[in-house]
Motif scaffolding. Structure first.
Motif, PDB file in Angstrom:
ATOM      1  N   VAL A   1      35.708  42.791  46.181  1.00  0.00           N
ATOM      2  CA  VAL A   1      36.636  43.730  46.825  1.00  0.00           C
ATOM      3  C   VAL A   1      38.101  43.552  46.446  1.00  0.00           C
ATOM      4  O   VAL A   1      38.944  44.307  46.883  1.00  0.00           O
ATOM      5  CB  VAL A   1      36.487  43.687  48.366  1.00  0.00           C
ATOM      6  CG1 VAL A   1      35.164  44.276  48.783  1.00  0.00           C
ATOM      7  CG2 VAL A   1      36.641  42.286  48.896  1.00  0.00           C
ATOM      8  N   GLY A   2      38.416  42.541  45.662  1.00  0.00           N
ATOM      9  CA  GLY A   2      39.781  42.373  45.209  1.00  0.00           C
ATOM     10  C   GLY A   2      40.616  41.449  46.081  1.00  0.00           C
ATOM     11  O   GLY A   2      40.211  41.042  47.167  1.00  0.00           O
ATOM     12  N   VAL A   3      41.796  41.159  45.578  1.00  0.00           N
ATOM     13  CA  VAL A   3      42.666  40.154  46.191  1.00  0.00           C
ATOM     14  C   VAL A   3      43.132  40.539  47.591  1.00  0.00           C
ATOM     15  O   VAL A   3      43.312  39.672  48.452  1.00  0.00           O
ATOM     16  CB  VAL A   3      43.858  39.840  45.261  1.00  0.00           C
ATOM     17  CG1 VAL A   3      44.814  41.012  45.177  1.00  0.00           C
ATOM     18  CG2 VAL A   3      44.576  38.579  45.698  1.00  0.00           C
TER      19      VAL A   3
ATOM     20  N   LEU B   1      45.404  29.132  48.259  1.00  0.00           N
ATOM     21  CA  LEU B   1      44.040  29.485  47.869  1.00  0.00           C
ATOM     22  C   LEU B   1      44.058  30.425  46.662  1.00  0.00           C
ATOM     23  O   LEU B   1      43.315  30.233  45.694  1.00  0.00           O
ATOM     24  CB  LEU B   1      43.300  30.133  49.036  1.00  0.00           C
ATOM     25  CG  LEU B   1      41.902  30.677  48.731  1.00  0.00           C
ATOM     26  CD1 LEU B   1      40.942  29.564  48.343  1.00  0.00           C
ATOM     27  CD2 LEU B   1      41.365  31.448  49.933  1.00  0.00           C
ATOM     28  N   LEU B   2      44.917  31.429  46.694  1.00  0.00           N
ATOM     29  CA  LEU B   2      45.021  32.367  45.574  1.00  0.00           C
ATOM     30  C   LEU B   2      45.469  31.654  44.302  1.00  0.00           C
ATOM     31  O   LEU B   2      44.973  31.948  43.208  1.00  0.00           O
ATOM     32  CB  LEU B   2      45.976  33.512  45.909  1.00  0.00           C
ATOM     33  CG  LEU B   2      45.550  34.454  47.027  1.00  0.00           C
ATOM     34  CD1 LEU B   2      46.602  35.541  47.244  1.00  0.00           C
ATOM     35  CD2 LEU B   2      44.184  35.069  46.758  1.00  0.00           C
ATOM     36  N   ALA B   3      46.386  30.715  44.439  1.00  0.00           N
ATOM     37  CA  ALA B   3      46.842  29.947  43.276  1.00  0.00           C
ATOM     38  C   ALA B   3      45.695  29.144  42.673  1.00  0.00           C
ATOM     39  O   ALA B   3      45.561  29.057  41.453  1.00  0.00           O
ATOM     40  CB  ALA B   3      47.999  29.029  43.660  1.00  0.00           C
ATOM     41  N   ALA B   4      44.855  28.572  43.523  1.00  0.00           N
ATOM     42  CA  ALA B   4      43.697  27.821  43.032  1.00  0.00           C
ATOM     43  C   ALA B   4      42.722  28.742  42.302  1.00  0.00           C
ATOM     44  O   ALA B   4      42.150  28.367  41.269  1.00  0.00           O
ATOM     45  CB  ALA B   4      43.006  27.104  44.189  1.00  0.00           C
TER      46      ALA B   4
ATOM     47  N   LEU C   1      44.647  38.861  39.459  1.00  0.00           N
ATOM     48  CA  LEU C   1      45.347  37.816  40.211  1.00  0.00           C
ATOM     49  C   LEU C   1      46.178  36.931  39.285  1.00  0.00           C
ATOM     50  O   LEU C   1      47.317  36.585  39.588  1.00  0.00           O
ATOM     51  CB  LEU C   1      44.327  36.962  40.975  1.00  0.00           C
ATOM     52  CG  LEU C   1      44.885  35.787  41.770  1.00  0.00           C
ATOM     53  CD1 LEU C   1      45.879  36.261  42.834  1.00  0.00           C
ATOM     54  CD2 LEU C   1      43.742  35.008  42.415  1.00  0.00           C
ATOM     55  N   MET C   2      45.621  36.567  38.136  1.00  0.00           N
ATOM     56  CA  MET C   2      46.304  35.693  37.192  1.00  0.00           C
ATOM     57  C   MET C   2      47.625  36.282  36.706  1.00  0.00           C
ATOM     58  O   MET C   2      48.602  35.565  36.527  1.00  0.00           O
ATOM     59  CB  MET C   2      45.396  35.421  35.986  1.00  0.00           C
ATOM     60  CG  MET C   2      44.208  34.542  36.298  1.00  0.00           C
ATOM     61  SD  MET C   2      42.838  34.747  35.125  1.00  0.00           S
ATOM     62  CE  MET C   2      43.590  34.317  33.560  1.00  0.00           C
ATOM     63  N   PHE C   3      47.637  37.587  36.502  1.00  0.00           N
ATOM     64  CA  PHE C   3      48.814  38.211  35.902  1.00  0.00           C
ATOM     65  C   PHE C   3      49.559  39.158  36.843  1.00  0.00           C
ATOM     66  O   PHE C   3      50.566  39.733  36.460  1.00  0.00           O
ATOM     67  CB  PHE C   3      48.403  38.958  34.626  1.00  0.00           C
ATOM     68  CG  PHE C   3      47.874  38.042  33.566  1.00  0.00           C
ATOM     69  CD1 PHE C   3      48.722  37.216  32.848  1.00  0.00           C
ATOM     70  CD2 PHE C   3      46.521  37.971  33.311  1.00  0.00           C
ATOM     71  CE1 PHE C   3      48.237  36.351  31.886  1.00  0.00           C
ATOM     72  CE2 PHE C   3      46.009  37.109  32.347  1.00  0.00           C
ATOM     73  CZ  PHE C   3      46.875  36.295  31.633  1.00  0.00           C
ATOM     74  N   GLY C   4      49.066  39.312  38.053  1.00  0.00           N
ATOM     75  CA  GLY C   4      49.681  40.232  38.996  1.00  0.00           C
ATOM     76  C   GLY C   4      50.839  39.609  39.761  1.00  0.00           C
ATOM     77  O   GLY C   4      51.163  38.431  39.611  1.00  0.00           O
ATOM     78  N   PRO C   5      51.445  40.396  40.639  1.00  0.00           N
ATOM     79  CA  PRO C   5      52.634  39.955  41.371  1.00  0.00           C
ATOM     80  C   PRO C   5      52.341  39.234  42.692  1.00  0.00           C
ATOM     81  O   PRO C   5      53.263  38.935  43.443  1.00  0.00           O
ATOM     82  CB  PRO C   5      53.346  41.284  41.651  1.00  0.00           C
ATOM     83  CG  PRO C   5      52.212  42.252  41.832  1.00  0.00           C
ATOM     84  CD  PRO C   5      51.147  41.812  40.854  1.00  0.00           C
TER      85      PRO C   5
END
Length: 195
Positions: free
Chosen positions: A32-34, A63-66, A107-111
């Motif tokens: 479902v996405g971030v 958590l998102l960074a991980a 997530l890796m390249f988004g804001p």
């Protein structure tokens, strides 16, 4: 759908709460996405109490960074497995990763993350760029590679985004990625200064 766990990320085993949480978050990201990721929902999916994630992650951003770190590590490993001098195949690999793991890629390249707060994330992103630089340097050993490397990255990243957004109608993604990266590689070879 493929998961990052299948790429060498250790499988969950009893007692490994951090891995269970990351697996649950990764599944949510793919499904479902971030925007749908919360510590509470990740805990629910992992089958633990809603306070359990705080043992390993200070907040949602941690958590998102991980998750982003996992994504970069898999992409770097995939690219490093290819010959340094084969910029075309490395570019194809980048595009293939983006299409296989669109949630992680976004997530890796988004804001969503303040990368300045996560030095390990900055380091692995630099590793990825260093791999592209090494490939460009192999094609243009006598010249400055910074601009050409940025151009290579822009090309594969832009193509990935166009494909992910459905803006690039193609029948065979791998053939298109190979053709586009091949044109870039040929341009580098032609543009090389005489020795």
């Amino acid at each position: 759908m493929s998961t990052l766990r299948e790429e060498g990320i250790r499988a969950y085993h009893h007692g490994d709460l951090r891995k269970a949480l990351l697996d649950a978050a990764s599944a949510l990201l793919a499904e479902v996405g971030v925007a749908a990721i919360s510590l509470r929902e990740v805990a629910r999916r992992a089958g633990v109490s809603h306070n359990a994630p705080y043992r390993h992650f200070a907040d949602r951003d941690a958590l998102l960074a991980a998750l982003a770190l996992q994504g970069f590590e898999v992409l770097v490993r995939r690219i490093e497995a290819l010959p340094v001098a084969d910029l075309g195949r490395r570019g194809e690999c980048y595009v293939a990763y983006a299409l296989e793991f669109p949630g992680h890629f976004a997530l890796m390249f988004g804001p969503q993350l303040d990368r300045a707060a996560y030095p390990e994330l900055q380091q692995v992103a630099r590793q990825l760029f260093a791999q592209l630089e090494a490939s460009v340097r192999a094609l243009r050993p006598d010249e400055s590679v910074e601009t050409a490397s940025l151009a290579a990255w822009s090309l594969v990243h832009g193509l990935s985004q166009l494909l992910l957004n459905g803006q690039c109608p193609v029948e065979d993604v791998s053939v298109t990625a190979r053709a586009v990266t091949g044109l870039f590689v040929e341009g580098l070879r032609v543009g090389r200064s005489p020795a």
